[in-house]
Structures are given as C-alpha cells and as structure tokens.
Design an enzyme around this catalytic site. Structure first.
Site, PDB file in Angstrom:
ATOM      1  N   ASP A  86      59.399   1.309  10.973  1.00  0.00           N
ATOM      2  CA  ASP A  86      58.394   2.186  10.375  1.00  0.00           C
ATOM      3  C   ASP A  86      58.994   2.858   9.143  1.00  0.00           C
ATOM      4  OD1 ASP A  86      55.634   3.740  11.630  1.00  0.00           O
ATOM      5  OD2 ASP A  86      56.715   4.714   9.982  1.00  0.00           O
ATOM      6  N   ILE A  87      58.190   2.956   8.090  1.00  0.00           N
ATOM      7  CA  ILE A  87      58.675   3.523   6.830  1.00  0.00           C
ATOM      8  C   ILE A  87      58.873   5.039   6.930  1.00  0.00           C
ATOM      9  CG2 ILE A  87      56.450   4.075   5.721  1.00  0.00           C
ATOM     10  CD1 ILE A  87      57.499   2.597   3.215  1.00  0.00           C
ATOM     11  N   HIS A 127      48.364  -2.217  15.860  1.00  0.00           N
ATOM     12  CA  HIS A 127      49.826  -2.153  15.950  1.00  0.00           C
ATOM     13  C   HIS A 127      50.213  -1.230  17.082  1.00  0.00           C
ATOM     14  CE1 HIS A 127      48.472   1.022  13.169  1.00  0.00           C
ATOM     15  NE2 HIS A 127      49.465   1.757  13.644  1.00  0.00           N
ATOM     16  N   ASN A 159      47.958   4.180  18.415  1.00  0.00           N
ATOM     17  CA  ASN A 159      46.976   5.093  17.842  1.00  0.00           C
ATOM     18  C   ASN A 159      45.718   4.293  17.509  1.00  0.00           C
ATOM     19  OD1 ASN A 159      48.817   7.235  17.905  1.00  0.00           O
ATOM     20  ND2 ASN A 159      49.652   6.694  15.904  1.00  0.00           N
ATOM     21  N   GLY A 192      44.585   9.055  15.473  1.00  0.00           N
ATOM     22  CA  GLY A 192      45.641   9.137  14.465  1.00  0.00           C
ATOM     23  C   GLY A 192      45.961   7.823  13.780  1.00  0.00           C
ATOM     24  N   GLN A 193      45.072   6.839  13.917  1.00  0.00           N
ATOM     25  CA  GLN A 193      45.338   5.548  13.270  1.00  0.00           C
ATOM     26  C   GLN A 193      45.128   5.667  11.764  1.00  0.00           C
ATOM     27  OE1 GLN A 193      42.961   2.270  14.765  1.00  0.00           O
ATOM     28  NE2 GLN A 193      44.159   0.735  13.657  1.00  0.00           N
ATOM     29  N   SER A 194      46.137   5.244  11.004  1.00  0.00           N
ATOM     30  CA  SER A 194      46.023   5.309   9.540  1.00  0.00           C
ATOM     31  C   SER A 194      46.020   3.924   8.900  1.00  0.00           C
ATOM     32  CB  SER A 194      47.161   6.154   8.953  1.00  0.00           C
ATOM     33  OG  SER A 194      48.417   5.582   9.259  1.00  0.00           O
ATOM     34  N   HIS A 226      53.512   1.343  18.209  1.00  0.00           N
ATOM     35  CA  HIS A 226      54.759   1.988  17.814  1.00  0.00           C
ATOM     36  C   HIS A 226      55.739   1.875  18.971  1.00  0.00           C
ATOM     37  CE1 HIS A 226      53.014   4.488  14.392  1.00  0.00           C
ATOM     38  NE2 HIS A 226      51.907   4.133  15.033  1.00  0.00           N
TER      39      HIS A 226
END
Ligand code: DGP
Length: 113
Positions: free
Chosen positions: A31-32, A99, A86, A92-94, A101
């Site tokens: 994750d960035i 995907h 999420n 909270g999905q952006s 986490h």
C-alpha cells in the site's frame, strides 16, 4: 480491464507498484500509504468494482489465500494480522476495484474507526 481504473493499471504493470506476491488471478503489492508496518493490498487481475458486485467466490478465496501467504512471508502469521475489505462509501472504499488489505506488525485496535 477498466481503462481508467488505477488497480487495473497496477495489475497490468502500466503503473508501478511494489509487487510482493502473485497467483494465477491475483496480485499483491504494498500500500502506498501504509497504516501498519505490514500493509499490502491483494487485488484480482480482472476488474470487479467491490464485494457488492463480486459473484465468484473462488476468486475471493484466491484473494484470501494470497493474503495469508503475504502475511506468512512478512513474518506476521503467528503474531497476527487483519484482512480488511472496505466496501462502499461508508465502508471507506476509495478505489473501486475490489481489494483486501493485509495489515499487521503491530497490535490492531478494535473496533476500527
Ligand atoms: P480503500 O480505501 O480500502 O479503497 O484502499 C485503497 C488503498 O489503496 C489505500 O490504502 C491507498 C492505496 N493506494 C491508492 N493509490 C495507490 C497507488 O497508486 N499505489 C499503491 N501501491 N497503493 C495505492
């Protein structure tokens, strides 16, 4: 592949990411914006928007197995880790490419915010 989807472009290699594991249908990368010492994302190569539209349980199984492999490779399988998906705005999905986490490497609080 959805042309403008960030995670489709990562899966195809068009956008660079630190790939840490792969399976036939899934890719895992760092994750960035890590929220824990271990923070990876596992995505399917094919475009599915979220868990709301995922119909292939086998694909979710493959994502989960790759997530567990990432946790083992990162050395947190025994200390513990968390799988998070999420989903939707309140979840909270952006990024709207399904995907999970993989979070670990520190004690994780419950309930999440
Ligand atoms: P979510 O909020 O559950 O949709 O998580 C999306 C995650 O994606 C978030 O933790 C940050 C990560 N992310 C966003 N853009 C990029 C990127 O370009 N590269 C990588 N490696 N991760 C990204």
């Amino acid at each position: 592949m959805a042309d403008q989807c960030l995670f489709c472009r990562i899966a195809s290699g068009e956008i660079p990411a630190t790939i840490i594991a792969q399976s036939a249908r899934c890719v895992a990368f760092r994750d960035i914006n890590p929220q824990a010492p271990v923070h990876a994302l596992v995505i399917p190569r094919e475009h599915v928007t979220s868990l709301n539209t995922l119909t292939d349980g086998g694909l979710f199984g493959e994502m989960s197995l790759l997530a567990a492999q990432v946790a083992k490779d990162a050395g947190v399988a025994e200390s513990g880790w968390r799988l998070v998906a999420n989903t939707g705005h309140d979840g909270g999905q952006s990024v709207f490419h399904v995907h999970v986490h993989v979070l670990g490497g520190r004690p994780l609080r419950w309930p999440p915010g």
